[in-house]
Design a protein around this motif. Sequence first.
Motif, PDB file in Angstrom:
ATOM      1  N   SER A 179       0.870  -1.174   0.000  1.00  0.00           N
ATOM      2  CA  SER A 179       0.000   0.000   0.000  1.00  0.00           C
ATOM      3  C   SER A 179       0.905   1.222   0.000  1.00  0.00           C
ATOM      4  N   VAL A 180       1.263   1.678  -1.187  1.00  0.00           N
ATOM      5  CA  VAL A 180       2.231   2.759  -1.323  1.00  0.00           C
ATOM      6  C   VAL A 180       1.888   3.611  -2.538  1.00  0.00           C
ATOM      7  N   ILE A 181       2.100   4.907  -2.440  1.00  0.00           N
ATOM      8  CA  ILE A 181       1.960   5.801  -3.579  1.00  0.00           C
ATOM      9  C   ILE A 181       2.808   7.048  -3.328  1.00  0.00           C
ATOM     10  N   SER A 182       3.375   7.576  -4.372  1.00  0.00           N
ATOM     11  CA  SER A 182       4.141   8.810  -4.262  1.00  0.00           C
ATOM     12  C   SER A 182       3.199  10.012  -4.340  1.00  0.00           C
ATOM     13  N   TYR A 183       3.651  11.139  -3.816  1.00  0.00           N
ATOM     14  CA  TYR A 183       2.877  12.362  -3.941  1.00  0.00           C
ATOM     15  C   TYR A 183       2.639  12.689  -5.417  1.00  0.00           C
ATOM     16  N   ALA A 184       3.635  12.418  -6.255  1.00  0.00           N
ATOM     17  CA  ALA A 184       3.535  12.749  -7.676  1.00  0.00           C
ATOM     18  C   ALA A 184       2.457  11.918  -8.367  1.00  0.00           C
ATOM     19  N   ASP A 185       2.389  10.618  -8.058  1.00  0.00           N
ATOM     20  CA  ASP A 185       1.347   9.783  -8.663  1.00  0.00           C
ATOM     21  C   ASP A 185      -0.022  10.094  -8.061  1.00  0.00           C
ATOM     22  N   TYR A 186      -0.041  10.460  -6.788  1.00  0.00           N
ATOM     23  CA  TYR A 186      -1.302  10.899  -6.172  1.00  0.00           C
ATOM     24  C   TYR A 186      -1.828  12.139  -6.896  1.00  0.00           C
ATOM     25  N   ALA A 187      -0.915  13.033  -7.272  1.00  0.00           N
ATOM     26  CA  ALA A 187      -1.320  14.243  -7.994  1.00  0.00           C
ATOM     27  C   ALA A 187      -1.996  13.896  -9.314  1.00  0.00           C
ATOM     28  N   ILE A 188      -1.507  12.865  -9.989  1.00  0.00           N
ATOM     29  CA  ILE A 188      -2.135  12.422 -11.233  1.00  0.00           C
ATOM     30  C   ILE A 188      -3.581  12.003 -10.965  1.00  0.00           C
TER      31      ILE A 188
END
Length: 209
Positions: A179-188
């Motif tokens: 369960s992981v996500i970067s801020y950059a991919d969250y922005a997408i």
Amino acid sequence: MKIAIICANGKAGQLIAKEAVDRGLDVTAVVRGENRSAAPNALIKDLYDLTRDDLARFDAVIDAFGAWTEDTLPQHSTSLKHLCDILSGTDTRLLVVGGAGSLYTNPEHTACVADGPDFPDAFKPLAAAMGQALQELRSRDDVRWTYISPAADFQTDGARNGAYSLGGEELTLNAKGESVISYADYAIAMVDEAVNGNHVRERISVVGE
């Protein structure tokens, strides 16, 4: 499409602003001081001083507000209430950068991530404050809101991989069992939802692939 990003100078706000600008959207940063985001337009104003007229021209408002200290944690509720009150009855959508602590970990929706034995004690007050704000948001049927929870491991400086999976109210794992996500991919994911508007008055979640 016209989008306002509240607290656009923050880490999440800056990445969301860049993502939206790169897609050719009309982006305005709502900040208290100098605009340090990629947004070409700026509204210099404190969140609590925003009025109905300030936000009337936008198709979507993205709330990237964050509070981290014990004395400011109640502002997760009060700031969101203020935004809901001034957007009440309008067509403007409100998208909220949410937390992962309130995601459910069982099908009965009786246990949350923050209830788990491995959840750090230091983050429990923040998770509780954000969870309360979400519960209050759920009662607003006069606002076109969407609350987007990140994965449990929300990586500030993680790479932009350009892919994510959409989940619902429960904690979702990727193909690697993470369960992981970067801020950059969250922005997408946030800008996708702002553009598409598929989850009005819903809490959704996202996980990186």
